[in-house]
Scaffold this motif. Structure first.
Motif, PDB file in Angstrom:
ATOM      1  N   GLY A1019      -6.351   5.038   6.286  1.00 34.58           N
ATOM      2  CA  GLY A1019      -6.695   3.632   6.145  1.00 34.58           C
ATOM      3  C   GLY A1019      -7.042   2.983   7.460  1.00 34.58           C
ATOM      4  N   GLU A1107      -7.801  -0.155   2.398  1.00 32.69           N
ATOM      5  CA  GLU A1107      -6.579  -0.199   1.600  1.00 32.69           C
ATOM      6  C   GLU A1107      -6.482   1.006   0.677  1.00 32.69           C
ATOM      7  OE1 GLU A1107      -4.008  -2.095   1.760  1.00 32.69           O
ATOM      8  OE2 GLU A1107      -4.807  -3.310   3.397  1.00 32.69           O
ATOM      9  N   PHE A1108      -7.621   1.395   0.090  1.00 35.16           N
ATOM     10  CA  PHE A1108      -7.621   2.548  -0.801  1.00 35.16           C
ATOM     11  C   PHE A1108      -7.229   3.814  -0.032  1.00 35.16           C
ATOM     12  CE2 PHE A1108      -9.968   6.243  -2.390  1.00 35.16           C
ATOM     13  CZ  PHE A1108      -9.403   6.370  -3.641  1.00 35.16           C
ATOM     14  N   ARG A1110      -5.483   3.977   2.605  1.00 35.06           N
ATOM     15  CA  ARG A1110      -4.067   3.892   2.986  1.00 35.06           C
ATOM     16  C   ARG A1110      -3.171   4.304   1.822  1.00 35.06           C
ATOM     17  NH1 ARG A1110      -1.172   1.690   7.018  1.00 35.06           N
ATOM     18  NH2 ARG A1110       0.917   0.921   6.538  1.00 35.06           N
ATOM     19  N   ARG A1111      -3.518   3.791   0.624  1.00 41.43           N
ATOM     20  CA  ARG A1111      -2.733   4.154  -0.554  1.00 41.43           C
ATOM     21  C   ARG A1111      -2.853   5.654  -0.841  1.00 41.43           C
ATOM     22  NH1 ARG A1111      -5.134  -0.596  -2.562  1.00 41.43           N
ATOM     23  NH2 ARG A1111      -6.577   0.670  -3.803  1.00 41.43           N
ATOM     24  N   GLU A1112      -4.029   6.171  -0.682  1.00 42.79           N
ATOM     25  CA  GLU A1112      -4.223   7.603  -0.889  1.00 42.79           C
ATOM     26  C   GLU A1112      -3.377   8.416   0.072  1.00 42.79           C
ATOM     27  OE1 GLU A1112      -6.412   9.753  -3.020  1.00 42.79           O
ATOM     28  OE2 GLU A1112      -5.735   7.972  -4.097  1.00 42.79           O
ATOM     29  N   TYR A1113      -3.322   7.962   1.277  1.00 38.65           N
ATOM     30  CA  TYR A1113      -2.495   8.669   2.263  1.00 38.65           C
ATOM     31  C   TYR A1113      -1.031   8.658   1.844  1.00 38.65           C
ATOM     32  CZ  TYR A1113       0.079   9.549   6.546  1.00 38.65           C
ATOM     33  OH  TYR A1113       0.971  10.030   7.464  1.00 38.65           O
ATOM     34  N   LEU A1114      -0.546   7.493   1.406  1.00 39.20           N
ATOM     35  CA  LEU A1114       0.846   7.408   0.978  1.00 39.20           C
ATOM     36  C   LEU A1114       1.080   8.251  -0.270  1.00 39.20           C
ATOM     37  CD1 LEU A1114       1.465   3.595   1.562  1.00 39.20           C
ATOM     38  CD2 LEU A1114       2.165   5.511   3.017  1.00 39.20           C
ATOM     39  N   ARG A1115       0.100   8.234  -1.176  1.00 41.22           N
ATOM     40  CA  ARG A1115       0.251   9.026  -2.401  1.00 41.22           C
ATOM     41  C   ARG A1115       0.372  10.514  -2.091  1.00 41.22           C
ATOM     42  NH1 ARG A1115      -3.126  11.831  -5.851  1.00 41.22           N
ATOM     43  NH2 ARG A1115      -4.900  11.444  -4.494  1.00 41.22           N
ATOM     44  N   HIS A1120       1.073  15.265  -5.676  1.00 41.83           N
ATOM     45  CA  HIS A1120      -0.088  14.478  -6.062  1.00 41.83           C
ATOM     46  C   HIS A1120      -1.148  15.401  -6.640  1.00 41.83           C
ATOM     47  CE1 HIS A1120      -0.996  15.875  -1.977  1.00 41.83           C
ATOM     48  NE2 HIS A1120      -2.265  15.884  -2.367  1.00 41.83           N
ATOM     49  N   ASP A1198       2.921  10.812  -9.327  1.00 43.25           N
ATOM     50  CA  ASP A1198       1.477  10.623  -9.388  1.00 43.25           C
ATOM     51  C   ASP A1198       1.049  10.833 -10.820  1.00 43.25           C
ATOM     52  OD1 ASP A1198      -1.041  10.027  -8.581  1.00 43.25           O
ATOM     53  OD2 ASP A1198      -1.424  11.893  -7.492  1.00 43.25           O
TER      54      ASP A1198
END
Length: 1464
Positions: A1019, A1107-1108, A1110-1115, A1120, A1198
């Motif tokens: 992100g 933001e997407f 960043r969320r993908e990284y956290l996911r 996943h 996930d």
């Protein structure tokens, strides 16, 4: 001679009979036949007086016995007659009977004799045929010449006969040739006579003429091979002292020879061939135009062509010609052999006129890149019966890999079959070729080999015959009375020699590392029989001998011995042999070692290059220390700094001085030399000093164009033009001489040089006539004086019109235009000159054309619309107020045509931002100058312009460029062939150059990429910019919304100066970061900046993406989906729901859901395989819904969903259609009672697939007539009640969204008839099945009942017509009585009543229902139990078993007849 023609000794006759047999063979056969005949006659035959013919010995003996018996009978008969006459009568009958018996016996003997004779004759013929075949096979052999042709020298008009003898079996066919042309007596009747008698063949030439001088060949051919022999016939003419006519008297019919010159000729070369460049394979003509005076028809000079002082004769490669005012030498196919100095010599009685020029022939393009050039100068030496030595010269290699060897090829003359002589490349330029066939002619060629490949073949050698040259030496001529002579072989005088003596003088005539050539003298005497030789070798000290040529005997007194060990010494001895035996060995040679007799030459010494002409240089060098057996030298050149060498000559030259031509004027070159011999190339010599290609310094040529410019009665002002050639240096000045008309002596005008080309000659006599001549001088000396000028009268000019302009010069000569310049008149008349007219005409024309309608005020003019390739002359006429003045002298002729490689002025801006005009000239010399002008006036304003000249490159710089600099700029180069150019500087071009200058003086840093952003996987947002490489002192700034940011944790900034990459990374991109981003760079004077605006929608898109990510990284920190749910179709038409998972562990849970309800798979997914799959075996609408997969453990969860409905569902159906369509079978016919059904079997079928049926290209819609349907594995279309109209082609089409899968069938002809018949059968069977008798309900399978009660079995029956009902008990017809009562109500209710049942009534009861279409029998099991007993549990043996009853055949056929009428 055409190369396609069959060679004279390859032509063969196709018939052979005994008339062609040689005399020796015929004698042997005749002797053999006579001996056999005599033997047969002595053994089998005797004369017989009784029959007057010969019989065999057995028959003769039998016949002799019978004769004796006859004589006894005759004596007995005479005795009886003398005794008694009566006894004669008595015995007459017995005598006649005996005679008859004797005749029968004799007839039998004769028949037996004839039969024995025929049998014996057949046996003899068979044996003779067998012996004849054996004899013929033993004597069959190729032709062998016993007596060869002899050469003859005869006078004209004499007859000459050529004899030779040949043997062979079958008898050879002989053909005669003259210079390889077949001789036929019919071609020249009476000229030739050919005879063949007893193996001796004769060619007689009647009344020989000079044209009969030739080489005559005889070729003998049979099925086993061929042999040839040849001889020369020389026909001499009477000349000189042999003149048969009185001196001074010639016969009228004899023409004078054309090649004899009886008078003096004056020869002038009008047109000469220059240094010529060609390439292998091209055709070329060297041509010289000649003027021969006087021109006589029957007498003319003799033209001779020489190459390197060797006279050239007409061959297949070169053809000289002399006539029609020219001498030419034509080359039909150039080879490097043709390279050299060509000289044309015209020989007359008065002397020799000659002209020479060099012809260069470069290599043709190699067949393989990097392969060497072809060898050259292939020659044959020391030819013998089966042996010849081939030599050649090596090619030059400059940038190709060096030559590692050569292949020698041979070809029989007249054929195109080339045979490689050596298996491995030979490393030196000489090779002994063996294995030749005696009497045949051969040509040879050579190919060079290096590591890149094989070169093109060399030019073929001259033809050489495999003959022994000693044969001619062994000829002896015996002169007889009457001028006759006999030519015989020396062999005929040597007598009978059986076994030959040993050869003598055995020695090594040539040695190399790979072979030794042995030579020897034949034995003396040698005998008449053909000789062959055997060679033996022995290693010195070994004591053992080894036969060298054990397989093939040598016929020549030469032999090349190969396969000798390097470093070892050998001794040799030779044996001679003929058909009688082998001689004693020759004397042993001294020890011989296989080693090169010559070595690689050393490199040539000091090399010096000197000027020659504008395109050539003289190269000289010192000879190498070891120059023995040199072929010559190769010279290479290279442009200084290019490091690429090019060959200057392509054929070795033998002298150590060479003129290298074809160089570029003004270019700097270096040279090197290497020597070549048969072993190879020497090392390259040291490189020469660099030299610029320019003409050598000489005295200047003479000035020309002397004209009178003004005269006042006491003095004359004259002008002249520059010499055409300055001699390679600046002209220092001029000397002028004068003389009065009709005076013989010239007088010096100026004792010191005058540098101007205009001069006033003082102290002249008024009204006298004077002429002048002028000589130019440079540092080399004073050149030749010009031709005397016209006679100028010293008379004062008083006319009001101006005098003539002068010094007309030309520049910028192009294909249709030129620029002419001139100088103003010295005498201006009564008023100043106001303008000029320019006139021109073609050189041979008469009418002058004025180019400009109005006078031009300039002293230059561009003349256009000229014709390309034409020659023009010009003049200038001045104008003042009084009128048109005196015209200038006519200019020299100018050819209007652009010269090759004409260069123009170029405009540009240098690194400092200075605007310039540039011009290059390679043709300059030391005396050349670049003269820049504006509007053709020489530029001398040093404040605005600067001229800079370096070598052959000159620039005109604009120091203060502005609009005053617009105009035409020109440059001219002196001491060249009119090299010049012009450039129009217009406003647009000047503005372009000034803009470019400003950019250079105020530079910007070029950017490879403007400022851009990139979203990283966490992100983060990365802003970056890429410029050209920056220096270490370069600086940069990041500015966000007019606020500079520095490197920090929030904004991480860095710069890679070598790559020019500047970047800034923001870890968290938020709503506050909206705005404008700018990067500013400065590197020395150069600056640049780049901005990026992120406002509004652009900023929102970046923020959403950040933001997407960043969320993908956290996911992805927990379990996943690496790939979310997607679908696929398997080959079994199963829909697969797939997904890929990552970052899982043992505790990770995976679950499937559909519409929120959990799905328990048959097998738990293996998360270690990453790919998870759920199968939907048969997709249908009930499988629609939202499918969800979940992953979860203690690190997180996930989810992935896939909505199997709508378009996704439709795409799945198309995917199934794609797989199923590929598996579709061909259409099949299946008949039903309703009609004909067409079926296509598939792996999977559903009605939701896009299926179409076509009949004759027309789409079929489902209807009552045409029904369309299918099941899971078959799609069908049924034709109900088919008719004739339903015939035709039917097509099934399954569309998968991209492709249409089609299957077709032709329902017509026999296929339709068979299907229709089957349909009728099934229809009838269905009708019968529908209307037959049957039980449709009411009967149980088992009945239990207590004794004494009444049992009522009732059922419903059906049939059309109504069926008959019959009851059976235990398979027997039930007898009806009061106990058993049967009833049938309303034709459909059948019942059986058993009153007062008892145990005897237990059993199987059956009802038989039947009509004409058939029926059936249904069983019921009845069990009767007694009162008080438990109800038994009875099970039927076959529950529900119904047995069908077929219809009566007669009734069935009767019932089916009405149905056939329904077919139309």
């Amino acid at each position: 001679m055409s190369s396609k023609r069959v060679p004279f000794y390859q032509k063969r006759l196709k018939h052979f009979d005994q008339s062609y047999r040689n005399i020796e063979t015929r004698y042997l056969l005749q002797e053999y036949a006579a001996r056999k005949a005599a033997s047969r006659q002595a053994i089998y035959y005797q004369p017989s007086s009784s029959f007057g013919k010969t019989t065999c010995r057995l028959c003769a003996r039998r016949f002799h016995d019978s004769s004796e018996e006859e004589s006894q009978v005759f004596q007995r008969r005479s005795h009886e007659q003398t005794a008694s006459v009566s006894e004669q009568r008595k015995t007459r009958f017995s005598t006649e009977l005996s005679a008859l018996e004797e005749e029968i016996r004799l007839a039998r003997l004769l028949a037996r004799e004839q039969l024995d004779k025929v049998t014996i004759q057949r046996m003899v013929e068979e044996k003779m045929a067998l012996e004849r075949y054996a004899v013929e096979e033993s004597i069959s052999r190729a032709p062998e010449i016993l007596v060869r042709l002899r050469s003859h020298t005869v006078w004209e008009k004499m007859a000459v006969k050529l004899f030779f003898t040949v043997q062979g079996f079958p008898t050879p066919v002989v053909q005669w040739y003259k210079n390889e042309e077949l001789i036929t007596p019919a071609s020249e009747p009476g000229k030739y006579r050919i005879e063949s008698k007893y193996g001796v063949h004769v060619l007689e030439i009647n009344r020989a003429s000079y044209d009969d001088t030739a080489t005559y060949s005889a070729v003998a051919t049979n099925v086993h091979g061929q042999a040839s022999t040849n001889a020369a016939v020389i026909v001499r003419r009477y000349r000189g002292d042999e003149e048969p006519y009185p001196a001074g008297v010639l016969p009228i019919h004899l023409p004078l020879p054309l090649d004899v010159c009886f008078t003096h000729f004056d020869v002038q070369f009008l047109e000469r061939f220059g240094v010529t460049f060609g390439m292998e394979g091209e055709s070329l003509v060297l041509r010289c135009g000649l003027l021969v005076t006087p021109e006589l028809t029957r007498l003319r000079p003799r033209a001779e062509w020489y190459r390197d002082d060797v006279l050239i004769k007409e061959t297949k490669w070169t053809k000289p010609y002399f006539g029609e005012g020219q001498a030419t030498l034509s080359f039909c196919h150039l080879n490097k052999d043709d390279e050299g100095l060509y000289t044309l010599r015209i020989v007359t009685r008065g002397g020799v006129n000659e002209y020479s020029a060099f012809l260069f022939v470069r290599d043709a393009d190699a067949l393989v890149t990097g392969a060497p050039g072809a060898p050259m100068d292939v020659k044959c030496h020391d030819a013998n019966r089966d042996y010849v030595i081939v030599t050649w010269k090596p090619p030059n290699t400059t940038h190709e890999p060096p030559v590692i060897g050569y292949f020698v090829d041979r070809c029989e003359v007249g054929t195109e079959n080339w045979i490689q002589c050596n298996d491995a490349p030979v490393k030196i330029c000489i090779y002994p070729v063996t294995g030749l066939f005696e009497g045949r002619s051969y040509v040879f060629r050579v190919r060079a080999v290096n590591q890149a490949g094989i070169s093109r073949p060399s030019r073929i050698s001259e033809a050489v015959a495999a003959l022994d040259p000693v044969d001619l030496e062994r000829l002896q001529t015996i002169h007889l009375d009457g001028g006759k002579q006999i030519v015989i072989y020396q062999d005929d005088l040597e007598g009978e020699v059986k076994i030959p003596g040993p050869p003598t003088n055995v020695h090594a005539s040539e040695t190399s590392k790979t072979y030794v050539v042995l030579s020897w003298d034949p034995p003396v005497p040698r005998g008449k029989e053909p000789l062959s030789y055997f060679i033996e070798k022995s290693v010195v000290g070994s004591g053992s001998w080894q036969r060298v040529n054990d397989q093939v005997a040598v016929r020549s007194p030469r032999y090349a011995v190969f396969d000798l060990a390097q470093g070892k010494s050998y001794v040799f001895r030779v044996f001679s042999a003929n058909k009688h035996g082998i001689s004693d060995p020759s004397e042993i040679t001294p020890p011989i070692q296989a080693q090169d007799s010559i070595v690689v030459p050393s490199a040539p010494g000091r090399i010096v290059a000197t000027r020659n002409t504008r395109t050539s240089v003289i190269v000289q060098w010192d000879k190498p220390k070891h120059e023995e057996d040199l072929f010559g030298y190769y010279i290479d050149c290279s442009v200084v700094g290019s490091n690429r060498w090019e060959p200057c000559n392509h054929k070795p030259i033998k002298y150590n001085r060479f003129a290298v031509h074809g160089l570029e004027t003004g270019e700097k070159y270096i040279f090197r030399v290497k020597a070549a011999n048969a072993v190879g190339m020497s090392e390259n010599s040291q490189e020469s000093e660099p030299i610029t290609v320019q003409a050598a310094l000489t005295c200047p040529s003479y000035p020309y164009g002397i004209t009178l410019l003004s005269c006042d009665g006491q003095s004359m002002t004259i002008g002249w033009k520059l010499p055409r050639y300055s001699g390679g240096s600046n002209i220092l000045g001029y000397y002028i001489d004068k003389r009065e008309a009709h005076h013989r002596n010239w007088h010096e005008v100026n004792s010191s040089l005058t540098t101007e080309r205009i001069y006033t000659v003082e102290d002249l006599t008024e009204n006298a006539y004077y002429e002048f001549k002028i000589a130019a001088a440079n540092i080399a000396g004073i050149g030749q004086a010009s031709d005397p000028s016209e006679h100028f009268k010293c008379e004062a000019w008083t006319m009001p019109e101006p005098g003539p302009p002068y010094d007309l010069t030309f520049c910028e000569v192009r294909n249709t235009s030129l620029v002419i310049l001139w100088k103003a008149p010295i005498y201006i008349g009564s008023s100043p000159v106001s303008g000029y007219f320019v006139d021109y005409k073609q050189e041979e024309g008469e009418e002058w054309i004025t180019f400009n309608e109005k006078p031009t005020s300039h002293r230059y003019l561009k003349v256009t619309e000229l014709q390309e390739g034409r020659t023009y002359v010009f003049r200038i006429r001045p104008v003042n107020d009084a009128g048109i003045g005196k015209a200038s002298d006519v200019s020299e002729a100018v050819l209007v045509q652009s010269k090759p490689d004409t260069k123009e002025i170029s405009a540009g801006v240098d690194e400092e931002g200075n605007i310039y005009l540039a011009f290059d000239c390679k043709e300059i010399s030391d005396a050349s100058h670049f003269t820049w002008s504006k509007f053709y006036d020489e530029i001398d304003d040093h404040e605005k312009f600067k001229v800079e000249t370096i070598g052959d490159h000159s620039k005109l710089y604009f120091l203060k460029p502005d609009k005053d600099d617009l105009g035409t700029y020109a440059v001219a180069v002196s001491d060249t062939d009119g090299v010049s150019s012009s450039y129009i500087m217009d406003e647009e071009e000047l503005e372009r150059l000034m803009t470019l200058s400003h950019e250079i003086r105020n530079p910007t840093i070029p950017l490879k990429a403007e400022l851009a952003y990139e979203i990283l996987d966490r992100g983060q947002v990365r802003f970056w910019l890429e410029a050209e490489s920056l220096s270490p002192e370069a600086s940069y700034r990041f500015v966000i919304n007019d606020t500079e940011v520095v490197d920090s944790d929030k904004h991480r900034i860095k710069c890679d100066r070598p790559t020019g990459l500047i970047e800034m990374v923001m870890d968290r991109f938020t709503i506050e970061n909206e705005g404008t981003y700018t990067v500013q760079i400065q590197d020395g004077k150069a600056k640049n900046q780049s901005s990026l605006v992120l406002i509004g929608d652009a900023f929102k898109a970046v923020l959403a993406e950040a933001e997407f990510q960043r969320r993908e990284y956290l996911r992805k920190q927990g379990p996943h989906f690496l790939e979310y749910l997607y679908w696929d179709v398997s080959e079994e038409c199963e829909v697969l729901l797939l997904c890929k998972v990552a970052n899982t562990k043992k505790e990770t849970a995976f679950k499937w859901y559909r519409d929120g309800a959990g799905i328990v798979p048959e097998e738990l997914p293996d998360l270690q395989k990453e790919l998870i799959c759920m199968t939907i075996p048969r997709l249908s609408k009930k499988e629609q819904g939202e499918y969800k997969a979940t992953l979860s453990d203690d690190r997180g969860q996930d989810v992935s969903t896939l909505d199997v409905s709508g378009k996704v569902y439709d795409d799945m159906i198309l995917g199934l259609s794609r797989v199923s369509g590929k598996s579709a079978s061909e259409l099949r016919i299946h008949c039903t009672p309703e009609g004909i059904r067409l079926q296509c079997f598939l792996k999977y079928y559903t009605e939701e697939m896009k299926v179409s049926w076509y009949h004759k290209e027309s789409k079929i819609l489902s209807s009552e007539k045409m029904r369309i349907g299918g099941s899971e594995e078959v799609a069908w279309m049924q034709i109900c009640e088919p008719t004739e109209k339903d015939k035709g082609k039917y097509t099934f089409e399954l569309f998968d969204g991209k492709d249409a899968h089609k299957r077709s069938i032709d329902l017509s002809g026999q296929a339709y008839d068979d299907a229709y018949a089957e349909f009728q059968r099934l229809k009838a069977a269905a009708f019968a099945e529908k209307n037959r008798g049957k039980v449709i309900g009411g009967l149980p399978d088992v009945v239990t009942i207590m004794e004494g009660k009444t049992l009522n079995l009732t059922c419903t029956v059906f049939g059309n017509p109504d069926p008959e009902v019959v009851w059976f008990k235990n398979e027997k017809l039930l007898e009806l009585n009061d106990h058993y009562v049967v009833a049938l109500d309303q034709g459909k209710y059948a019942s059986l009543i058993i009153k007062g049942v008892s145990s005897e009534d237990s059993g199987k009861y059956s009802i038989n229902v039947k009509n004409k279409y058939g029926g059936e029998m249904v069983d019921v099991t009845v069990s009767v139990y007694k009162h008080g007993e438990e109800v038994p549990d009875i099970k039927p043996a076959a529950p529900g078993k119904t047995r069908l009853i077929p219809a009566d055949p007669a009734q069935e056929s009767a019932a089916s007849k009405p149905s056939k009428s329904s077919r139309k």
